[in-house]
Design a protein around this motif. Structure first.
Motif, mmCIF file in Angstrom:
data_model
loop_
_atom_site.group_PDB
_atom_site.id
_atom_site.type_symbol
_atom_site.label_atom_id
_atom_site.label_comp_id
_atom_site.label_asym_id
_atom_site.label_seq_id
_atom_site.Cartn_x
_atom_site.Cartn_y
_atom_site.Cartn_z
ATOM 1 N N ASN A 53 2.398 5.595 6.253
ATOM 2 C CA ASN A 53 2.586 4.294 5.613
ATOM 3 C C ASN A 53 2.897 3.184 6.613
ATOM 4 N N SER A 54 3.414 3.551 7.781
ATOM 5 C CA SER A 54 3.669 2.533 8.798
ATOM 6 C C SER A 54 2.359 1.957 9.338
ATOM 7 N N LYS A 55 1.274 2.721 9.191
ATOM 8 C CA LYS A 55 -0.048 2.277 9.641
ATOM 9 C C LYS A 55 -0.967 1.952 8.475
ATOM 10 N N ASN A 56 -0.455 2.034 7.255
ATOM 11 C CA ASN A 56 -1.292 1.791 6.071
ATOM 12 C C ASN A 56 -2.559 2.643 6.098
ATOM 13 N N THR A 57 -2.415 3.894 6.477
ATOM 14 C CA THR A 57 -3.573 4.758 6.646
ATOM 15 C C THR A 57 -3.327 6.123 6.011
ATOM 16 N N VAL A 58 -4.371 6.626 5.388
ATOM 17 C CA VAL A 58 -4.366 7.957 4.802
ATOM 18 C C VAL A 58 -5.432 8.783 5.513
ATOM 19 N N TYR A 59 -5.164 10.067 5.688
ATOM 20 C CA TYR A 59 -6.070 10.933 6.438
ATOM 21 C C TYR A 59 -6.513 12.124 5.588
ATOM 22 N N LEU A 60 -7.677 12.640 5.939
ATOM 23 C CA LEU A 60 -8.149 13.894 5.359
ATOM 24 C C LEU A 60 -8.651 14.750 6.506
ATOM 25 N N GLN A 61 -7.874 15.753 6.876
ATOM 26 C CA GLN A 61 -8.282 16.703 7.899
ATOM 27 C C GLN A 61 -9.110 17.790 7.231
ATOM 28 N N MET A 62 -10.341 17.941 7.706
ATOM 29 C CA MET A 62 -11.256 18.900 7.097
ATOM 30 C C MET A 62 -11.620 19.960 8.128
ATOM 31 N N ASN A 63 -11.224 21.195 7.865
ATOM 32 C CA ASN A 63 -11.507 22.320 8.746
ATOM 33 C C ASN A 63 -12.440 23.311 8.060
ATOM 34 N N SER A 64 -13.010 24.189 8.841
ATOM 35 C CA SER A 64 -13.907 25.227 8.308
ATOM 36 C C SER A 64 -14.937 24.629 7.369
ATOM 37 N N LEU A 65 -15.572 23.580 7.815
ATOM 38 C CA LEU A 65 -16.523 22.876 6.958
ATOM 39 C C LEU A 65 -17.727 23.739 6.624
ATOM 40 N N LYS A 66 -18.234 23.531 5.411
ATOM 41 C CA LYS A 66 -19.386 24.275 4.904
ATOM 42 C C LYS A 66 -20.496 23.290 4.554
ATOM 43 N N PRO A 67 -21.732 23.738 4.540
ATOM 44 C CA PRO A 67 -22.824 22.837 4.155
ATOM 45 C C PRO A 67 -22.605 22.192 2.789
ATOM 46 N N GLU A 68 -21.964 22.890 1.881
ATOM 47 C CA GLU A 68 -21.720 22.332 0.547
ATOM 48 C C GLU A 68 -20.658 21.229 0.546
ATOM 49 N N ASP A 69 -20.013 20.993 1.684
ATOM 50 C CA ASP A 69 -19.097 19.854 1.808
ATOM 51 C C ASP A 69 -19.845 18.554 2.116
ATOM 52 N N PHE A 91 0.835 -1.215 0.000
ATOM 53 C CA PHE A 91 0.000 0.000 0.000
ATOM 54 C C PHE A 91 0.859 1.249 0.000
ATOM 55 N N SER A 92 2.017 1.182 0.620
ATOM 56 C CA SER A 92 2.879 2.363 0.695
ATOM 57 C C SER A 92 3.341 2.828 -0.682
ATOM 58 N N MET A 93 3.193 2.003 -1.695
ATOM 59 C CA MET A 93 3.592 2.388 -3.048
ATOM 60 C C MET A 93 2.433 2.964 -3.858
ATOM 61 N N TYR A 94 1.248 3.055 -3.285
ATOM 62 C CA TYR A 94 0.070 3.485 -4.021
ATOM 63 C C TYR A 94 -0.166 4.983 -3.882
#
Length: 124
Positions: free
Chosen positions: A74-90, A29-32
Motif C-alpha cells: 500500500n505504500s506503493k499503491n501496487t498489487v502483485y500477482l506472482q505466478m509460478n509453475s505456469l501452464k499453457p491453460e494460464d 487505494f489502500s482501502m480498496y
C-alpha cells in the motif's frame, strides 16, 4: 476515482514464472479490495485471486491455488500477482480490478474499477 495499470505480462515457457503488477493512482487505494481476473480468447472473464485492503485475507481460484500468490504494498499503491509453475491453460489477458467494499468477491461485476489488462502467454 482510481486508475489501474497492469504490467509484467509476457511470453514464458510452461513451468516458468511471471510477476504481474497493478499500479493504482487515486486517493484511498489502500482501502480498496483488489482482484485479479483473466480472460482467454472465446471464454468468459474468470476470477483468479483477490486480496483485502490490508493484505490480511486472500482468496484464490482452485485452478491457481498453490501456484499463484497475490500481495500488495500500500505504500506503493501496487498489487502483485506472482505466478509460478505456469501452464499453457494460464494463457489469457490478466486484469486487475478494485472495489470499495471489503469482501474479496470472485464476481467480476462487483468490481468498479478495471485496468486495461496485460497479456500472458505460456508456451508448451
Amino acid at each position: 476515482q482510481v486508475q489501474l495499470v497492469e504490467s509484467g505480462g509476457g511470453l514464458v515457457q510452461a513451468g516458468g514464472s511471471l510477476r504481474l503488477a497493478c499500479a493504482a493512482s487515486g486517493h484511498s487505494f489502500s482501502m480498496y479490495t483488489v482482484g485479479w481476473f483473466r480472460q482467454a480468447p472465446g471464454k468468459e472473464r474468470e476470477f483468479v485471486a483477490a486480496i483485502s485492503w490490508n493484505g490480511g485475507y486472500t482468496n484464490y481460484a482452485d485452478s491457481v491455488k498453490g501456484r499463484f500468490t497475490m500481495s500488495r504494498d500500500n505504500s506503493k499503491n501496487t498489487v502483485y500477482l506472482q505466478m509460478n509453475s505456469l501452464k499453457p491453460e494460464d494463457t489469457a489477458i490478466y486484469y486487475c480490478a478494485a472495489r470499495t467494499l471489503p469482501t474479496a468477491t470472485m464476481i467480476p461485476s462487483q468490481y468498479i474499477y478495471w485496468g486495461q489488462g496485460t497479456q500472458v502467454t505460456v508456451s508448451s
